[in-house]
Design an enzyme around this catalytic site. Structure first.
Site, PDB file in Angstrom:
ATOM      1  CE  LYS A  66      -4.229  -1.805   2.062  1.00 60.52           C
ATOM      2  NZ  LYS A  66      -5.303  -1.551   3.038  1.00 60.52           N
ATOM      3  CG  ASP A 102      -8.194   0.835   3.132  1.00 58.87           C
ATOM      4  OD1 ASP A 102      -8.992  -0.013   2.688  1.00 58.87           O
ATOM      5  OD2 ASP A 102      -6.965   0.739   3.003  1.00 58.87           O
TER       6      ASP A 102
END
Ligand code: ATR
Length: 282
Positions: A66, A102
């Site tokens: 990420k 997220d």
């Protein structure tokens, strides 16, 4: 021609995204396929270039890529940049753009179950890792009142606060300090891996000082009820698991790729079925 999407991670076999997205594509009538790609860190750059070369339309990024993917992209959305993590990549204007869904997936799920406005609420985030940063910075962008951090390593909590791109009131505490003043919080967000399968008998902090009616959101979804959720419920708290966050981070990625809103209730059912299957097979 069939469109191609996917998720890259290491490991990747456990990912529930392929089943969730493939079902969603079918439901909205898009001819597309979403594949789990096992990409090791040493191959990340080649994988991103390869995706471009073969005309992949978009992909998700999971552990451990990420943060490492950011310099490999053509553009990065400002919120994702300040979080320092990208979980969704979209092919647009002849290049890869990175986003982070997220935090916004979490906030959407929280708003849905919390019911009333988050404005002026006193919040505590437990943990100071990547997930905590995505949630904290998105809540700050959304105009939350006060958000404190509780972390085993207090300096990491302070670093998170100092890196916040929008001004928001908040202090960093040790986990023990936060536990001593738990009654001041309206909303508590648990972002560490403590309580996740297989160590389900662990909890990040004692909840005996929890206020009646506090809302506790644990981002873990396996198990669907963690030890801290069970204990908080016994003290009169409302609780939620990480299921909604997982579904909404996926739904927001899907919207970015297709411009269409998927049926999130259906996505939730698909994920629940998969979790059940997993637990039966394990
Ligand atoms: P993620 O990207 O999933 O958020 P991470 O960046 O590795 O994962 O962060 C993990 C978080 O869980 C951190 O806040 C970590 O605390 P430290 O900053 O002190 O390392 C916390 N954490 C993980 N295991 C823990 C444990 N056994 N006890 C207390 N905190 C723990």
């Amino acid at each position: 021609m069939k469109k191609l999407f996917g998720v890259i991670g290491d490991p990747i076999a456990q990912s529930m995204s392929p089943v969730m997205h493939n079902d969603a594509f079918e439901r909205v009538g898009i001819d597309a396929y979403y594949h789990p790609f096992h990409v090791q860190p040493a191959h990340l750059s080649a994988a991103v270039q390869g995706m471009k070369a073969i005309g992949v339309n978009g992909f998700n990024v999971t552990i451990p890529h990420k943060a490492a993917i950011i310099p490999l992209l053509d553009r990065v959305d400002p919120l994702a940049k300040s979080i320092g993590a990208v979980n969704t990549v979209v092919w647009e204007n002849d290049g890869w753009t990175g986003y982070n869904t997220d935090g916004s997936g979490f906030v959407r799920g929280l708003q849905e179950e919390y019911g009333t406005s988050l404005e002026g609420k006193n919040m505590l985030v437990i943990g100071a890792g990547g997930a905590a940063r995505a949630i904290y910075y998105t809540l700050a962008f959304e105009g939350a009142g006060r958000i404190d951090i509780a972390n085993r390593t207090v300096e990491k909590g302070l670093e998170l606060l100092n890196g916040c791109p929008v001004p928001v009131e908040g202090a960093a505490f040790s986990v023990a300090e936060a536990a001593e003043q738990l009654e001041v919080y309206d909303i508590i967000v648990q972002t560490t891996s403590i309580g996740m399968v297989p160590l389900t008998d662990e909890s990040p902090l004692p909840v005996d000082r929890l206020k009646q009616g506090t809302f506790l959101s644990d981002i873990i979804y396996n198990p669907l009820e963690t030890k801290i959720m069970r204990e908080a419920k016994l003290r009169g708290a409302r609780v939620q698991s990480g299921l909604k966050m997982f579904v909404y981070q996926g739904a927001l990625a899907f919207e970015k790729w297709t411009g269409l809103t998927p049926d999130t209730k259906r996505m939730e059912e698909v994920v629940l079925n998969q979790l059940e299957e997993k637990n039966v097979n394990n």
